[in-house]
Write a protein that holds these residues in place. Structure first.
Motif, short mmCIF file in Angstrom:
data_model
loop_
_atom_site.label_atom_id
_atom_site.label_comp_id
_atom_site.label_asym_id
_atom_site.label_seq_id
_atom_site.Cartn_x
_atom_site.Cartn_y
_atom_site.Cartn_z
N LYS A 196 1.04 -1.24 0.10
CA LYS A 196 0.04 -0.08 -0.02
C LYS A 196 1.01 1.20 -0.13
CE LYS A 196 -3.75 0.68 0.37
NZ LYS A 196 -3.61 1.24 -1.16
N ARG A 254 -6.28 -6.12 -6.58
CA ARG A 254 -7.04 -5.66 -5.23
C ARG A 254 -7.37 -7.07 -4.34
NH1 ARG A 254 -11.76 -1.35 -6.28
NH2 ARG A 254 -10.25 0.17 -7.48
N ILE A 282 -8.33 -5.44 0.35
CA ILE A 282 -8.62 -4.18 0.73
C ILE A 282 -9.42 -3.92 1.90
CG2 ILE A 282 -9.40 -1.68 0.13
CD1 ILE A 282 -6.56 -2.13 -1.02
#
Length: 296
Positions: A196, A254, A282
């Motif tokens: 991230k 993702r 996520i």
């Protein structure tokens, strides 16, 4: 300026043992600015999460700050729900990657100003087997290094302890192949890191396309194992050239799964947080973080 009136600081004395002076200077600056500061000290792993959850539940704080390293910040973040106050940071750890990622200076004055009048921003964290992480999580060599690292060596040598343990593991580790699935696409690698944040180990550029504000990971895959490739990867990282090295892939995704030796370690932001098999996604609930205030 609209300063926070009540600040809860969750302090990990293990990670911050050599930097207590910075914490005391931050508290003094906050109190001189009119803030009320409550300091709660951890005694064992898991305390930071529990203290943050407890403080958020009391409903009287404007900021809940983590004073420690990246692992302490992760613990505090795991204790904050959707309606919690924003997360503040007092960087006292070994690498302080998250502080570097949000542009937070290490001076006590800059830290106090951010806690008092920082810019609130929502970031999209990751979840590794359900556990929240802020910067990165991965399996392979770096996770093996984290799992094998002597805590006493880390306290004494800081960043150099990771270099020493990496030098040991690059010859001992057997580099099993991992099956990695990225948004349904299957590939293989010997190390996989879902990022991230852009940095690794402090200031070093690792995942240039990563963005805390975007609900997506940049996954860094290392195709080759062995001492020579690892030495090449490490040198390229320090020189800022890792994205150009053959055998290193950067892929946006993702949803990630990693399968390999059952029970192999998974690291999250420099701490052991899970074991294989691994599922990364996520976090559906954004986390509000205090960034340094804009420069006038």
């Amino acid at each position: 300026m609209s300063p926070a009136r009540r600040v809860l600081i969750v302090f990990n004395p293990t990670s911050g043992s050599r930097r207590r002076g910075r914490l005391h200077r931050v508290i003094r600056a906050l109190e001189e600015a009119g803030a009320a500061v409550d300091l709660r000290v951890t005694e064992k792993p898991g305390d930071a999460e529990a203290l943050a959850r407890e403080g958020a539940g009391e409903g009287c704080y404007d900021v809940i700050a983590a004073a420690g390293g990246d692992g302490t910040i992760d613990e505090v973040a795991n204790g904050l729900g959707a309606d919690a106050p924003p997360l503040g940071v007092v960087p006292l750890g070994t690498a302080n990657v998250f502080a570097a990622e949000i542009g937070l200076a290490r001076g006590a004055g800059a830290i106090a100003r951010t806690l008092l009048d920082g810019e609130r921003r929502a970031i999209h964290c990751g979840r590794a087997n359900g556990r929240r992480f802020l910067i990165m999580a991965g399996a392979g060599l770096d996770a093996e290094v984290v799992a094998a690292l002597d805590p006493n060596l880390k306290r004494c040598l800081g960043k150099f302890s990771y270099i020493i343990e990496t030098a040991r593991q690059m010859f001992r580790y057997d580099y099993p192949v991992l099956d990695v699935t990225l948004d349904g696409r299957v590939t293989r690698a010997v190390t996989a890191v879902a990022c991230k944040g852009r940095r690794y180990g402090g200031p070093y550029l690792f995942a240039p396309g990563a963005d805390l504000a975007r609900p997506e990971f940049e996954v860094v895959l290392f195709d080759k194992g062995g001492a020579l490739p690892v030495a090449l990867y490490g040198t390229a990282l320090v020189l800022g050239l890792l994205p150009r090295v053959p055998g290193v892939r950067h892929i946006a995704a993702r949803s990630i799964t990693v399968e390999g030796p059952s029970g192999a370690p998974v690291q999250g932001d420099g701490d052991l947080i899970a074991r294989l098999p691994l599922a990364i996604a996520i976090d559906p609930v954004p986390l509000t973080v205090l960034y340094p205030p804009p420069v006038p």
